[in-house]
Design a protein around this motif. Structure first.
Motif, PDB file in Angstrom:
ATOM      1  N   ARG C  36     -17.558 -34.968  47.572  1.00  0.00           N
ATOM      2  CA  ARG C  36     -18.252 -34.168  48.596  1.00  0.00           C
ATOM      3  C   ARG C  36     -17.874 -32.700  48.522  1.00  0.00           C
ATOM      4  NH1 ARG C  36     -17.152 -38.632  52.647  1.00  0.00           N
ATOM      5  NH2 ARG C  36     -18.860 -40.023  52.165  1.00  0.00           N
ATOM      6  N   LEU C 209     -23.338 -52.548  58.812  1.00  0.00           N
ATOM      7  CA  LEU C 209     -22.123 -53.041  59.460  1.00  0.00           C
ATOM      8  C   LEU C 209     -21.498 -54.188  58.680  1.00  0.00           C
ATOM      9  CD1 LEU C 209     -23.101 -53.162  63.243  1.00  0.00           C
ATOM     10  CD2 LEU C 209     -21.536 -51.576  62.118  1.00  0.00           C
ATOM     11  N   MET C 214     -17.759 -53.047  58.109  1.00  0.00           N
ATOM     12  CA  MET C 214     -17.313 -52.067  59.111  1.00  0.00           C
ATOM     13  C   MET C 214     -16.859 -52.692  60.430  1.00  0.00           C
ATOM     14  SD  MET C 214     -20.307 -49.245  58.861  1.00  0.00           S
ATOM     15  CE  MET C 214     -20.439 -48.080  57.508  1.00  0.00           C
ATOM     16  N   GLY C 222     -11.281 -49.316  68.336  1.00  0.00           N
ATOM     17  CA  GLY C 222     -11.428 -49.444  69.779  1.00  0.00           C
ATOM     18  C   GLY C 222     -12.860 -49.509  70.285  1.00  0.00           C
ATOM     19  N   LEU C 223     -13.800 -49.720  69.388  1.00  0.00           N
ATOM     20  CA  LEU C 223     -15.201 -49.757  69.835  1.00  0.00           C
ATOM     21  C   LEU C 223     -15.429 -50.935  70.777  1.00  0.00           C
ATOM     22  CD1 LEU C 223     -17.920 -48.288  69.435  1.00  0.00           C
ATOM     23  CD2 LEU C 223     -18.502 -50.034  67.762  1.00  0.00           C
ATOM     24  N   THR C 224     -16.111 -50.663  71.883  1.00  0.00           N
ATOM     25  CA  THR C 224     -16.352 -51.683  72.904  1.00  0.00           C
ATOM     26  C   THR C 224     -17.844 -51.894  73.091  1.00  0.00           C
ATOM     27  OG1 THR C 224     -14.404 -50.838  74.026  1.00  0.00           O
ATOM     28  CG2 THR C 224     -15.827 -52.324  75.290  1.00  0.00           C
TER      29      THR C 224
ATOM     30  N   GLY D   5     -16.763 -44.313  72.331  1.00  0.00           N
ATOM     31  CA  GLY D   5     -16.299 -45.623  71.864  1.00  0.00           C
ATOM     32  C   GLY D   5     -16.960 -46.807  72.533  1.00  0.00           C
ATOM     33  N   GLN D  63     -19.716 -37.833  65.841  1.00  0.00           N
ATOM     34  CA  GLN D  63     -18.668 -36.825  65.710  1.00  0.00           C
ATOM     35  C   GLN D  63     -19.013 -35.916  64.527  1.00  0.00           C
ATOM     36  OE1 GLN D  63     -16.469 -36.490  67.939  1.00  0.00           O
ATOM     37  NE2 GLN D  63     -16.292 -38.468  68.957  1.00  0.00           N
ATOM     38  N   PRO D  64     -18.466 -34.675  64.509  1.00  0.00           N
ATOM     39  CA  PRO D  64     -18.806 -33.761  63.407  1.00  0.00           C
ATOM     40  C   PRO D  64     -18.431 -34.323  62.031  1.00  0.00           C
ATOM     41  CG  PRO D  64     -17.068 -32.843  64.835  1.00  0.00           C
ATOM     42  CD  PRO D  64     -17.596 -34.043  65.516  1.00  0.00           C
ATOM     43  N   TRP D  68     -20.552 -42.688  61.193  1.00  0.00           N
ATOM     44  CA  TRP D  68     -20.225 -44.098  61.422  1.00  0.00           C
ATOM     45  C   TRP D  68     -21.158 -44.750  62.443  1.00  0.00           C
ATOM     46  CZ3 TRP D  68     -14.520 -45.833  62.875  1.00  0.00           C
ATOM     47  CH2 TRP D  68     -14.209 -47.021  62.187  1.00  0.00           C
ATOM     48  N   MET D  69     -21.399 -44.036  63.538  1.00  0.00           N
ATOM     49  CA  MET D  69     -22.157 -44.624  64.641  1.00  0.00           C
ATOM     50  C   MET D  69     -23.622 -44.893  64.293  1.00  0.00           C
ATOM     51  SD  MET D  69     -20.245 -45.412  67.171  1.00  0.00           S
ATOM     52  CE  MET D  69     -18.798 -45.698  66.124  1.00  0.00           C
ATOM     53  N   HIS D  71     -24.585 -46.450  61.704  1.00  0.00           N
ATOM     54  CA  HIS D  71     -24.575 -47.848  61.252  1.00  0.00           C
ATOM     55  C   HIS D  71     -24.469 -48.800  62.439  1.00  0.00           C
ATOM     56  CE1 HIS D  71     -24.392 -47.045  56.936  1.00  0.00           C
ATOM     57  NE2 HIS D  71     -23.693 -45.982  57.263  1.00  0.00           N
ATOM     58  N   THR D 141     -21.017 -37.512  54.737  1.00  0.00           N
ATOM     59  CA  THR D 141     -20.155 -37.610  55.915  1.00  0.00           C
ATOM     60  C   THR D 141     -19.148 -38.739  55.725  1.00  0.00           C
ATOM     61  OG1 THR D 141     -21.901 -38.984  56.845  1.00  0.00           O
ATOM     62  CG2 THR D 141     -21.836 -36.700  57.558  1.00  0.00           C
ATOM     63  N   VAL D 142     -18.119 -38.734  56.579  1.00  0.00           N
ATOM     64  CA  VAL D 142     -17.120 -39.803  56.551  1.00  0.00           C
ATOM     65  C   VAL D 142     -17.445 -40.829  57.640  1.00  0.00           C
ATOM     66  CG1 VAL D 142     -15.349 -38.254  55.635  1.00  0.00           C
ATOM     67  CG2 VAL D 142     -15.564 -38.549  58.119  1.00  0.00           C
ATOM     68  N   LYS D 143     -16.634 -41.868  57.693  1.00  0.00           N
ATOM     69  CA  LYS D 143     -16.768 -42.901  58.730  1.00  0.00           C
ATOM     70  C   LYS D 143     -15.362 -43.143  59.276  1.00  0.00           C
ATOM     71  CE  LYS D 143     -20.253 -44.763  55.669  1.00  0.00           C
ATOM     72  NZ  LYS D 143     -21.228 -43.730  56.001  1.00  0.00           N
ATOM     73  N   ALA D 144     -14.946 -42.297  60.224  1.00  0.00           N
ATOM     74  CA  ALA D 144     -13.545 -42.340  60.652  1.00  0.00           C
ATOM     75  C   ALA D 144     -13.330 -42.291  62.159  1.00  0.00           C
ATOM     76  CB  ALA D 144     -12.773 -41.178  60.011  1.00  0.00           C
ATOM     77  N   THR D 145     -14.283 -41.733  62.905  1.00  0.00           N
ATOM     78  CA  THR D 145     -14.036 -41.481  64.325  1.00  0.00           C
ATOM     79  C   THR D 145     -15.174 -42.066  65.164  1.00  0.00           C
ATOM     80  OG1 THR D 145     -12.968 -39.404  63.667  1.00  0.00           O
ATOM     81  CG2 THR D 145     -13.457 -39.672  65.989  1.00  0.00           C
ATOM     82  N   LEU D 146     -14.814 -42.705  66.257  1.00  0.00           N
ATOM     83  CA  LEU D 146     -15.829 -43.338  67.101  1.00  0.00           C
ATOM     84  C   LEU D 146     -16.650 -42.320  67.886  1.00  0.00           C
ATOM     85  CD1 LEU D 146     -14.034 -46.422  68.707  1.00  0.00           C
ATOM     86  CD2 LEU D 146     -15.390 -46.298  66.603  1.00  0.00           C
TER      87      LEU D 146
ATOM     88  N   PRO E  64     -14.847 -31.071  58.391  1.00  0.00           N
ATOM     89  CA  PRO E  64     -15.476 -30.707  59.668  1.00  0.00           C
ATOM     90  C   PRO E  64     -14.855 -31.447  60.854  1.00  0.00           C
ATOM     91  CG  PRO E  64     -17.031 -31.871  58.206  1.00  0.00           C
ATOM     92  CD  PRO E  64     -15.820 -31.565  57.408  1.00  0.00           C
ATOM     93  N   GLY E  65     -14.479 -30.693  61.885  1.00  0.00           N
ATOM     94  CA  GLY E  65     -13.941 -31.287  63.109  1.00  0.00           C
ATOM     95  C   GLY E  65     -12.574 -31.923  62.933  1.00  0.00           C
ATOM     96  N   ALA E 144      -8.036 -37.118  60.741  1.00  0.00           N
ATOM     97  CA  ALA E 144      -8.439 -38.382  60.127  1.00  0.00           C
ATOM     98  C   ALA E 144      -8.748 -38.300  58.638  1.00  0.00           C
ATOM     99  CB  ALA E 144      -9.675 -38.932  60.851  1.00  0.00           C
TER     100      ALA E 144
END
Lengths: 227, 227, 227, 227, 227, 227
Positions: C36, C209, C214, C222-224, D5, D63-64, D68-69, D71, D141-146, E64-65, E144
């Motif tokens: 990237r 997913l 994932m 912590g996803l709810t 989250g 998130q920037p 992830w979300m 998906h 992008t990454v997949k790291a933060t909710l 980023p972020g 992260a």
């Protein structure tokens, strides 16, 4: 269609006294008094807080990355003038610094309004030489291509004709055509006079709704209050 | 200082024939022929690729979020005109859509140049009604505050006087003052004529360095080749 | 610190075959394969939809409002090269049009990437000469101040060394250093190979997913889910 | 204060039939029918001309630099939904490409509205999967933060509650709250019905000045005609 | 092509004494002495007026972020260094605040130059810890994803190699490659020396036109004076 | 879908005491305590350095170029309120100046947050009436079209419900929903308490790498040190 490569030596300057009195009223009041016209775009900002200047416009048309014409303009400056510089393209280069400011000041210039960048802002601030610009940038310029001095220019969206009155402060830069200066002064003074009394009433708690008789037109327009 | 609340009904339009022939030369060639002046800022873009228009300017001064004066302007349009609209403040609202376009077209307008937003662009594209704007936006406007029609306006950084020739295409929008139109046509035509031969030579492999005799001035300026 | 006023005639070009094969993979896949990195800023856009180009970089450093060095660069172009032009300041002038494109094409250039403006876009589109730029603008330029050819440049936020591979398409422009080209091709090809199968599974309704496993990391983070 | 989250699985979707009928009226008409509210900012543009979509909103908070979300959101999509994605900060990264589009399409999504960048636009265009975004960018992008799915989000200046109707086309993107959808449809339909007749009259040469009875209010406001 | 996930512990720093002496000359003079190159874009602004800093660059590449790498960088700082941080995408998040500033200061850092946002600017101002950034923003970041420390980075359009001299003040930020620092100092000092005398002459009323012998070249270029 | 033309007189204000204590913690700490949400976009800047304000939101929805509703809002202000103004379109006009500020202050307003322009900034600064805005502009506005007071608005990207707590300072503006204010205060206070100790350790030379136990996760993520 700009004339390129010309310097007009004789321009008809607005009355200096009128220019000075307009300055005291501030850009917002003068602009209102002119029917809300004559204002440059708000990206034009002073390089230090509290900067104030006014004068009769010596105009300069610059080429991108080239400040040659600012040197030509210096010779045309008379005491009480303010230099207004436009560029034929969008450019943020630092066209103007402390040496040119020293020269402009020696000629009696009241300040500079430039639709581009400037540099040496710490020294300019210490000199209290007021500048309105769209950028601050250390980048220097060449001296290779002709522009013009004292032709009408569009600066930050406003048409400036040589000799027009310029009023600039923290709120922005307004252009008053020389022929309208006396009338604008009269209207702006009247406006200012009425503001003192209004301020006192508002400070005492009177609402603008009542002072300006807005309740009825609001009702007519359909405003609804919900408890 | 704009006049607010006035409509000038009689304007001196540039020669229609000259306007048409300038259009065929394109905005870039015309702008070059005018000493590289007269161009609106490049944020003005056509709403569809390949849009081309030219005509004599009917100018409109609009208030923010208010398109009242476009209706007033429609009545002043004559066949061969192009409407040029400025706003007294930066605004991206959709001032113009398919209904106004239908009316403008019925009056003989060649297109619209507006320093604001437009909407209904799919229909405008189908109608092939060419528009140059700074935004596309569905947001509508009110009809509450007066502006003016056929006063000089600053549109996207260029001064437009009613009756000036406007040449607009994919490369942008150029303004040719009515008084200069014939001279600009002559210069642009000469420029165009020389381009065909140049294109052929370049296509055959001749370098611009040689065709324009640049090698010596480059050397004099100090250019150094390093192997 | 750029060298000004020099032209490097001998540059080490990346392997042409590798360049061509990288192009087929597209800017997004190549950029991913490089961890990237290597991407120009997204304000660089093709002048027509569907534009695609790749090649080895001939770099140009331009001065604001001055396209002299593009003519110097033309002579350095070899078949399979792509010209990458940076400017020493922000500028949207139209540095490049159909004449220069004719010359570049005759020399074998695959396209142009320029951190400034271009013009004659209708003709460039008809010629299918692909250009990525930050603006379209009819404004012309002078030929007065030296820049350089084939020095490393920063173009739209990316460092480009002469001879690097450039891959450009609708998604943007990516720079692959010559020394990394083979490795980047391998990584990008592997990535591409795996995408076909993934696409088929997703089209059949498998969720990312599940395909990317994932669910567990999301739970750990912590996803709810709330019904 | 966004919830971070969480994924709401059960949302109250607006009536699908109403959503479809609103779409046919277009974003400009729907926005007018809602009192000129509900519009996203005009920087949101379709990735190809003529894109049109409508549906019930599945919202995503990203998130920037992290997709992830998206998906997670795919699993919540039902046929007739349109995904609306906001980011907690300004970001132009390419969050979405052809693989996610394949998955979204398999789930029945009508399109994507995202206040960030997307990539693979050539393939998305070939798939006719409509996307409105603020940028096109190859950057991944990454997949790291909710983030969250199906919480209320502010997207391009508009509040979107899960289940709201989204109408998107060349003119922009408008949000219709689920509870107002039926009423908005009624108002928009009435508006549309009256436009056909108006268009015919304007095409026949009637002026808006007369059709809308503007001459008297203009006179009252002080408009002056000068011959 | 950036290396991701690496920290170079041993970098070759420019001479500290040279760095200090360059700082005294200011960014504009140093940039001029380097042939008008090496400058970051003018959107990089100090968080308080009068900020001045110089030092040898410790570079950071951020995601980023995500400010994780700023903590990694702190350990690499030696007295006299200045931290220069780039982000792999456009981002205005507040990556840096008073806690990191306290740590950087304890390590001997002279300041921070970051192509993103910072926060706690009131405290940073009280600490007189100078920062140049493109935004001020309260938004925090995650920790992260890996970036790198002490790899070459492009920051605000300028290439920065670890160990380069950075000179930053009100006019902007200039990068002096370590290998050129001595030569740049010499050229900048010479330039500075000549400015004092020029300033005196200009203050006394001499025109730049005469002091720089511009009248003849202006005449040759075709400048015309009109009375 | 905003309600247009309504004024809600009774709003549920957050606890004043909680609002005051949140203010002391600053926008960055409060925003962190809320899970990094609730922040307006960073283009919202105070008109003078060091401005600080907090209060319960009285919201205003304005039309482009029209400040009528600010007068209506004044009557709804109670001591401890802060006025938050959104516009239905992007606009930089100067909606607010010293007269309105005098009135707002007389009503007990703590400040103004406006997604548009303001003027008279020198006087506002002397009055120490804190304002956060996206522009400073002398341009005045009309009073012709209704908006609303105390409806939920989106201001600079954040949803503001009447009565929410607003915390504004040099770092930006954060919105705390009334229902979350007590919880946000608790979390922010805890965060603040831990910062003093951290600051002392960092000042003494402890690295964040150690204080936050980052070495292991960095190693796991693959960070490599190269000597």
């Amino acid at each position: 269609m700009y004339e390129i490569g010309v310097v007009y030596r004789n321009i008809r300057r607005a009355d200096r006294d009128v220019a000075g009195r307009l300055a005291a009223l501030g850009s917002a009041t003068v602009h209102e008094a002119m029917g809300r016209t004559g204002l440059m775009k708000p990206y034009m900002r002073p390089i230090y807080a509290g900067a104030q200047a006014s004068g009769t416009a010596v105009t300069v048309l610059l080429q991108p990355g080239d400040n040659w014409m600012l040197h030509v303009a210096a010779e045309q400056v008379q005491p009480g003038d303010i230099v207004v510089a436009a560029v034929t393209a969008d450019c943020t280069d630092g066209y103007f610094g402390d040496l040119l400011a020293t020269s402009f000041k020696a000629r009696g210039a009241q300040g500079l309004v430039i639709d581009a960048g400037v540099r040496d802002v710490r020294v300019l601030t210490e000199m209290r030489f007021p500048v309105w610009s769209k950028a601050v940038c250390a980048k220097g310029t060449v001296k290779a291509t002709l522009g013009s001095v004292n032709v009408p220019v569009v600066c930050a969206g406003a048409l400036v004709t040589p000799g027009d009155v310029i009023v600039a402060d923290d709120d922005g830069v307004v252009v008053v055509p020389a022929a309208m200066a006396a009338k604008a002064l009269e209207a702006a003074s009247a406006r200012e006079a009425s503001e003192g009394e209004k301020r006192a009433r508002l400070a005492a708690g009177t609402l603008g709704l009542d002072m300006y008789n807005m309740r009825e037109p609001l009702l007519k327009a359909g405003l609804t209050y919900i408890d």
